[in-house]
Design an enzyme around this catalytic site. Sequence first.
Site, PDB file in Angstrom:
ATOM      1  N   GLY A  65      42.555  40.118 -52.931  1.00 23.82           N
ATOM      2  CA  GLY A  65      43.630  39.188 -53.260  1.00 23.82           C
ATOM      3  C   GLY A  65      44.289  38.697 -51.984  1.00 23.82           C
ATOM      4  N   GLN A 104      50.436  34.715 -46.421  1.00 22.66           N
ATOM      5  CA  GLN A 104      49.637  35.545 -45.512  1.00 22.66           C
ATOM      6  C   GLN A 104      48.797  34.711 -44.544  1.00 22.66           C
ATOM      7  OE1 GLN A 104      48.047  38.150 -48.924  1.00 22.66           O
ATOM      8  NE2 GLN A 104      48.060  39.531 -47.173  1.00 22.66           N
ATOM      9  N   CYS A 109      47.014  46.352 -47.532  1.00 20.17           N
ATOM     10  CA  CYS A 109      47.256  44.915 -47.475  1.00 20.17           C
ATOM     11  C   CYS A 109      46.671  44.385 -46.176  1.00 20.17           C
ATOM     12  CB  CYS A 109      48.773  44.669 -47.520  1.00 20.17           C
ATOM     13  SG  CYS A 109      49.226  42.946 -47.370  1.00 20.17           S
ATOM     14  N   LEU A 110      46.010  43.230 -46.249  1.00 18.96           N
ATOM     15  CA  LEU A 110      45.417  42.646 -45.041  1.00 18.96           C
ATOM     16  C   LEU A 110      46.495  42.301 -44.014  1.00 18.96           C
ATOM     17  CD1 LEU A 110      42.678  40.320 -46.604  1.00 18.96           C
ATOM     18  CD2 LEU A 110      42.392  42.607 -45.620  1.00 18.96           C
ATOM     19  N   HIS A 119      51.120  42.758 -56.584  1.00 21.55           N
ATOM     20  CA  HIS A 119      51.132  42.815 -55.115  1.00 21.55           C
ATOM     21  C   HIS A 119      51.162  41.385 -54.534  1.00 21.55           C
ATOM     22  CE1 HIS A 119      49.492  44.639 -51.197  1.00 21.55           C
ATOM     23  NE2 HIS A 119      49.354  43.336 -51.020  1.00 21.55           N
ATOM     24  N   GLU A 120      50.324  40.502 -55.074  1.00 26.43           N
ATOM     25  CA  GLU A 120      50.260  39.129 -54.530  1.00 26.43           C
ATOM     26  C   GLU A 120      51.520  38.330 -54.859  1.00 26.43           C
ATOM     27  OE1 GLU A 120      48.117  38.841 -52.373  1.00 26.43           O
ATOM     28  OE2 GLU A 120      46.809  40.469 -53.031  1.00 26.43           O
ATOM     29  N   HIS A 164      54.210  39.053 -52.504  1.00 27.52           N
ATOM     30  CA  HIS A 164      54.091  38.297 -51.248  1.00 27.52           C
ATOM     31  C   HIS A 164      54.831  36.965 -51.344  1.00 27.52           C
ATOM     32  CE1 HIS A 164      51.491  40.509 -48.549  1.00 27.52           C
ATOM     33  NE2 HIS A 164      50.556  40.688 -49.473  1.00 27.52           N
TER      34      HIS A 164
HETATM   35 NI    NI Z   1      48.963  42.059 -49.437  1.00 27.13          NI
END
Ligand code: NI
Length: 169
Positions: free
Chosen positions: A45, A50, A92-93, A134-135, A138
């Site tokens: 995701g 991001q 998380c990236l 989670h997304e 963000h």
């Molecule tokens: Ni993330």
Amino acid sequence: MARKILTYPNRILMQKARPVDTINSFIHDLSRDMARLMYENRGIGLAAPQVGESLRLVTVDLSGPDNREELVTYVNPEIIWSEGEISTEEGCLSVKGYQSKVTRAEKIMIRALDLEGRQVEQEGQGLWSVCLQHEIDHLNGVLFIDHISRLKRAIYDKKLSKWLAREKE
Ligand code: NI
């Protein structure tokens, strides 16, 4: 300019993203770029902030970078209903070198637009539910490390500042 994945503590990650008002070629290009970066970095995701765009857009593919069979882009997603509790290990990236258990709703329903501007409602549980929460976090400037204990967060922040100091040397 080629987009790349921003990492904590980049300020864009901490801002509330604005809604997408027109689904134009910019948004289509952005979603393609997000999917590419998500796959290249082996994520399931990704949210637009991001990659440096403070807009309410997320891409998700639970089949993962090896299969790439279930790519979905949600424009202006909102959680309209949630139920239960589930605790899973998250990463998380945008948060380097850290994973932690986070407790979230087990089951949610979301409302969003697809890339054609049609309204979609989708209900799900488990990994899908966790990933979407989670997304969507963000989009509100919230990272999974905002959900962990203050002690764990302090340890992570200390470790991160050491890494960042070393990178500067
Ligand atoms: Ni993330």
